[in-house]
Design a protein around this motif. Sequence first.
Motif, PDB file in Angstrom:
ATOM      1  N   UNK A   1       0.808  -1.223   0.000  1.00 30.70           N
ATOM      2  CA  UNK A   1       0.000   0.000   0.000  1.00 30.70           C
ATOM      3  C   UNK A   1       0.839   1.270   0.000  1.00 30.70           C
ATOM      4  N   UNK A   2       1.958   1.257  -0.703  1.00 29.22           N
ATOM      5  CA  UNK A   2       2.884   2.394  -0.682  1.00 29.22           C
ATOM      6  C   UNK A   2       2.523   3.487  -1.691  1.00 29.22           C
ATOM      7  N   UNK A   3       1.747   3.112  -2.700  1.00 30.64           N
ATOM      8  CA  UNK A   3       1.416   4.068  -3.763  1.00 30.64           C
ATOM      9  C   UNK A   3       0.023   4.650  -3.568  1.00 30.64           C
ATOM     10  N   UNK A   4      -0.140   5.921  -3.941  1.00 33.67           N
ATOM     11  CA  UNK A   4      -1.465   6.528  -3.926  1.00 33.67           C
ATOM     12  C   UNK A   4      -2.087   6.440  -5.311  1.00 33.67           C
ATOM     13  N   UNK A   5      -1.271   6.394  -6.338  1.00 28.94           N
ATOM     14  CA  UNK A   5      -1.763   6.277  -7.712  1.00 28.94           C
ATOM     15  C   UNK A   5      -0.603   5.763  -8.562  1.00 28.94           C
ATOM     16  N   UNK A   6      -0.879   4.785  -9.426  1.00 33.79           N
ATOM     17  CA  UNK A   6       0.198   4.338 -10.311  1.00 33.79           C
ATOM     18  C   UNK A   6      -0.010   5.001 -11.667  1.00 33.79           C
TER      19      UNK A   6
END
Length: 626
Positions: free
Chosen positions: A155-160
């Motif tokens: 869950x490290x990304x907010x948007x890829x």
Amino acid sequence: MVAIDVLATLALAYLVRIAGAAFSSTGFTVILNDIYYFVPPDVITTIPMAKILSTTASSGGFIPLTAITTSVPGFSTSDLSTVISKFSATDDVFQDGFLEAISPGQICSSNLGNSNMIVISPEAQISTVLPPGPYFVTPGGAVHQAYRLYSDFEGAFSESVISNPQGLFSVLPAGIVGQSLAVAVPSRLYYTKTAEKPLSGVRLGVKDIYDIAGLRTSNGNRAWYWFYPPANVTATPVQHLIDSGAVVVGKMITSQFANGETATADWVDYHEPFNPRGDGYQDTSSSSSGPGAGEGAYPWLDITLGSDTGGSIRGPSQAQGLFGNRPSHGLVSLAHVMPLAPELDTSGFLTRNPVLWTEAAKALYKENITITSSYPSTILTYGFPTSADSVADGLILDFLANLTDFLHANVTAFNFTTAWAADNPSAPPINTLLNITYPLLISKEQIRLVRDPFYADYAAAHDGRRPFIDPAPLIRWSFGDNSSETIEDAIANKTEFMSWFNSTILVPDTETCSSSLLLYVGSTAGTVYRNVYRSAPSVPYGFSSGRISVFSEAPDFVIPIGQAPYNSTITQHVEYLPVTIDFMAAKGCDGMLFSLVEDLLKVGIVQVSQTGMSSVNGGEILFKKR
Ligand SMILES: *[C@@H]1O[C@H](CO)[C@@H](O)[C@H](O)[C@H]1NC(C)=O
Ligand SMILES: *[C@@H]1O[C@H](CO)[C@@H](O)[C@H](O)[C@H]1NC(C)=O
Ligand SMILES: *[C@@H]1O[C@H](CO)[C@@H](O)[C@H](O)[C@H]1NC(C)=O
Ligand SMILES: *[C@@H]1O[C@H](CO)[C@@H](O)[C@H](O)[C@H]1NC(C)=O
Ligand SMILES: *[C@@H]1O[C@H](CO)[C@@H](O)[C@H](O)[C@H]1NC(C)=O
Ligand SMILES: *[C@@H]1O[C@H](CO)[C@@H](O)[C@H](O)[C@H]1NC(C)=O
Ligand SMILES: *[C@@H]1O[C@H](CO)[C@@H](O)[C@H](O)[C@H]1NC(C)=O
Ligand SMILES: *[C@@H]1O[C@H](CO)[C@@H](O)[C@H](O)[C@H]1NC(C)=O
Ligand SMILES: *[C@@H]1O[C@H](CO)[C@@H](O)[C@H](O)[C@H]1NC(C)=O
Ligand SMILES: *[C@@H]1O[C@H](CO)[C@@H](O)[C@H](O)[C@H]1NC(C)=O
């Protein structure tokens, strides 16, 4: 035996045609031998397929294909296996599935039997547009790049994100197993490092307070994400990295408005990412939480860009066992980055590899860095252990001995409280002078620059309503609202400290850049469990080791030196967490510190950090089978 499959919903984009409607393909996802790929809609080039295509195991119109560039005239099967082993060793996107089913055509060497490979001689102009590597090609000869999809299971990304050949960014339209975002990375084989593009193909994650043109910025706030339109400019530090060849693969999670938040209750709008180290249930630290968690967890992610006002790069680097730099204040532009307090804000990296770190820093700081390799021979330590009473303390003392040896240096234990009092007998104690300086600056500046305009815009659009704000920024802003002291008062105190510091403690030096190195303890494998009920967030008063660089504007670099054991209340087993030391030098000596860390790597005093459960030994992250 190629197992390839196009997801039915995406395939529809190929079949439907609506006259006059705004309609475009956003790409495709395919599975090749159980590995998910993203196929961007853009055609890189077209190759003559008439002869190449015979019987193929194509699916959805795509055929996996490998391009190889060679100058050897009689390219043989053994040359081929050499190239293929090199591809497999250096690239995680390439696999044997790209080597099937087509026989070489006109522009190809033709004695290699049945394989879907084109061997491109340098004379063929096509080699400039089609670098070696894996591709997906249509029966008509349209060549698309291959991006491997990975699960952001921490869950490290907010948007890829994905960028098109013109460099415009959009949200990645793909998903895979993992109950979280899919992140797409291009083949490493497409990229060649050059003097102009030293970061060519380096996969970069960016904290979601930096604008990237075409994408929304969240600043860790849901209302903000939806309220404002996508950015139309890319933040200067990110643009500099892109110009040097870095590939942005996503925006990464930040605590709200880059304020400090601890899992779990503080993180109301978004969930804190998971720290991969130890039992996997330790706090990531904040605010560059996504950059820290992602860099600690994912071998496919090379480097991440965070920001540090009061510790937001250093905290996550310490908690995840990474190299992290808070630059000298003012050396890295922060245009189009959300401010906390411009007097204190800095932009820097979290990474596992010191060599890449230096390379990326040259692109980030540009004209503001000079790499120098003449080092100070005085080391000041602050808050260091005096005996090896724990594994962490033992590591710290061994490291100090090794560093002292390497630099032929003298070590002096330094104490800010007593040194300040001795040099400034008529001034208040240091922890009185600087007690509210930090919270006052960050609250009053963020109120002025971020909160008030946001509240006003939101109220105007929503009949006077307020957007939701997490507890941590709210408590800090309340402090700012109620304090009678001013930004000027805080700057005056900061200046008083900085003048003393830069003329007495870390003084500029013509030969070694800085009179001394100042070292303090970063992390000692202490636990901060994310399943603990805590008290409400509070105002970050006080003076501590982490505030020295904040007030002095000097660089502050986190260096991982090992790990120490703890008994996990989660696993009921001994686990390991990182031990780190912070290095400081006089303001502007960032280039000397980068060089020193690289030299320490060369002689084996520091090591490259590993991804996974342990920053030292790697290993699978608990609860996640790769
Ligand atoms: C870019 O965005 C800013 C902020 O939303 C806005 O003020 C400006 O007009 C936009 N510029 C263009 C060229 O769209
Ligand atoms: C270098 O520092 C100057 C002065 O602070 C600043 O204006 C400039 O933007 C910096 N350059 C970069 C590449 O950030
Ligand atoms: C510095 O000295 C003071 C006064 O002797 C002491 O209370 C404090 O613990 C010392 N701090 C450090 C970091 O050694
Ligand atoms: C280290 O300290 C010793 C004894 O105080 C002194 O003779 C020597 O010159 C110092 N070396 C450095 C590099 O400062
Ligand atoms: C710092 O300020 C807080 C809040 O006013 C106060 O409770 C605390 O005692 C102060 N500490 C020092 C060292 O002045
Ligand atoms: C500045 O320092 C004085 C003591 O000299 C202290 O009373 C005041 O609270 C400080 N203000 C800020 C904003 O740091
Ligand atoms: C601080 O000011 C706010 C208004 O901005 C008020 O609601 C709050 O109660 C005050 N807090 C304290 C501790 O005085
Ligand atoms: C030292 O700090 C003072 C106060 O911020 C500043 O004016 C001065 O330029 C600094 N000097 C150096 C050498 O950094
Ligand atoms: C773990 O707990 C055991 C039993 O209480 C103890 O002997 C051991 O020292 C502990 N290990 C660590 C690393 O704290
Ligand atoms: C560091 O110091 C330790 C103990 O003092 C020693 O065993 C080790 O070999 C040293 N490592 C390096 C890389 O110098």
